[in-house]
Design an enzyme around this catalytic site. Sequence first.
Site, PDB file in Angstrom:
ATOM      1  N   GLY A 257      44.577  41.728  36.108  1.00  0.00           N
ATOM      2  CA  GLY A 257      43.597  40.680  36.338  1.00  0.00           C
ATOM      3  C   GLY A 257      44.163  39.299  36.132  1.00  0.00           C
ATOM      4  N   ASP A 258      45.456  39.231  35.799  1.00  0.00           N
ATOM      5  CA  ASP A 258      46.107  37.940  35.616  1.00  0.00           C
ATOM      6  C   ASP A 258      47.543  38.070  36.120  1.00  0.00           C
ATOM      7  OD1 ASP A 258      46.732  35.268  34.537  1.00  0.00           O
ATOM      8  OD2 ASP A 258      44.913  35.557  33.363  1.00  0.00           O
ATOM      9  N   ASP A 259      48.438  37.185  35.687  1.00  0.00           N
ATOM     10  CA  ASP A 259      49.801  37.200  36.197  1.00  0.00           C
ATOM     11  C   ASP A 259      50.480  38.544  35.907  1.00  0.00           C
ATOM     12  OD1 ASP A 259      49.597  34.450  36.928  1.00  0.00           O
ATOM     13  OD2 ASP A 259      50.024  33.898  34.845  1.00  0.00           O
TER      14      ASP A 259
END
Length: 475
Positions: A257-259
Site C-alpha cells: 500500500g506504499d513504496d
Amino acid sequence: MDLKSSAMSHAAATIVIFGLLFLQAAECRNVKKIKDGVTYSAIKCRKHSALLTDFGAVGDGKTLNTKAFKAAVDHLSKSASKGGAQLIVPPGKWLTGSFNLTSHFTLFLHKDAIIHGTQDESEWPILPVLPSYGRGRDAPDGRFSSLIFGTNLTDVIITGNNGTIDGQGAPWWDKYRKGLLNVTRPYLIEIMYSNHIQISNLTLINSPSWHVHPIYSSYITIQGITILAPVNVPNTDGINPDSCSQLRIEDCYIVSGDDCIAVKSGWDQYGIKVGMPTEHVVIRRLTCISPKSATVALGSEMSGGIRDVRVEDVTAINTESSIRIKTAVGRGAYVKDIYARRVTLKTMKYVFWMTGAYGSHPNNDFDPNALPVIQNINFKEFVAENVSIPAQLDGIANDPFKGICMSNVSISLSANPTKLLWNCTGIEGITSNVTPKACDLLLQQQKPVDCAFPEDKLAIEGFNLTTCFAGFAKV
C-alpha cells in the site's frame, strides 16, 4: 460488467497470477530438500543448532511464545564465540510478541512455519524515537519495537525455505486510521547499528507498518523476499534501507500500500545532525505492485544524504510511479549519483516523478535555508505502456534539480492521458531517444547519448554465500 470493473478484475487477476508464480518459485530458490532438513545459502553457517520447541514453544497459533523465543535466543547467544548458533522454527503457527536477536546467529523458518505477531500491545516494548527522526513516524512520542529486532549486532541471518512472518497488522491499521495510537506502529523486522546482515527466502505479510527496516547499518543482503500487504493500507512499505551503506536487494516480489522500496536517511534537522547517508546500494530483479505509491522512492526523509543507488532489471505493474525522488525545503543534504536501467512498466500513473515540495516535517523547527541538492540522476532503457502521465518533474525554484539524463525511453500512453505529458519546473538535464518528446528543460540531444550506469561492483556484491544445513528433527 462496466469498463472500470473489468479493469479492476484484470488487475486483480494479474496480481494473483504473478504472486502465485513467484511464490511457487520462491520455495525452490537456494534450497534443496534432504532427509529431515534442507540446505540453504547463507553468509555464514553455524556450529550449533536448536529447535524452538526445545524451549517450550507451542505452534498452535494460540499459545503465546514470546518467552520461548527470548529464552532460545538467550541460550544460543552463549555460542556466539563458539561457531555461532541457529534457531530453527519448525512447522506450525507460532504466536509471539517482539523479541531481539543476537550476534553470530541465524533464525531459520521451515516452509510450513508461520510466525504470527500478537495483537496484544503489551507484548511490544516501547523504544525511544530514532535520533535521525526526532519523533515517531506516526506520532510524536516513542515507537513500538519491531516484531523481530536487533541492535549493535554483527553477523545476523533471518532466512528459511519460504517460511512466513505475519504481522497481523489489521488492528494496527484501524487504530492508525482512527488516530488512536500515541506512538509509532511497529515494523516487522528492524536491525539497528549492525553489520553483515542477511534477510532471505521468506514471505512477509501484513506488517503493522514497514516490513523491513535496516537502519544505521552496513553490509546488508536482502534476497528472495516476498512481501504482501493490502494495497489500500498506508505506510506498509516493503523494504526501507535507512542511513545504511553497502546493500544488495535482489530477487524480491512486493505488493504494498506504499513504496515497494524506500531509500531514506533521516528527517530534516535531525537527519542533518546525525549525518549518516544511505549509499552504495544495488536493487535488481524487483517486481513491484503498488497502485498508490512508488516502485523505488528516494526520500522523502533523506536529510543524511542518498548517493550511489543502482537500480536494474525492475518490473512494475499497476504502480503509481517508477523511481520517485521526494524532498523538500528543510531537508538539506542530497540525492545524487542515481542510476537506473532496464525498467519495464505496465499500467502506471507516472513514469518519472520528482518533487521538491513533499512537505511533511517532524515539526516547525526545520531550517528553511537547508536546501537539498539533487544531481546526476540517470535513467535509461525504460519501456512503459498504458501510462497516464509520462513525467511530473518539480524542482525547487531557487534550487533546481540538475544533471538529469534520460536515454532510450519508450512510453505508450493510456486511453485518456493527461493533456500536458511532461510537466517540468526547476530542473535541468538532457534526453536522447525519448518518446513522447520530453519538456524543453530536458534538452533533446541531436547525437545519441547513453546515460551513465556504473560498471564497477560494490563491495557487497563480492560477498559469496555458502551452503548450510537446517534440520527439523532432533538427532
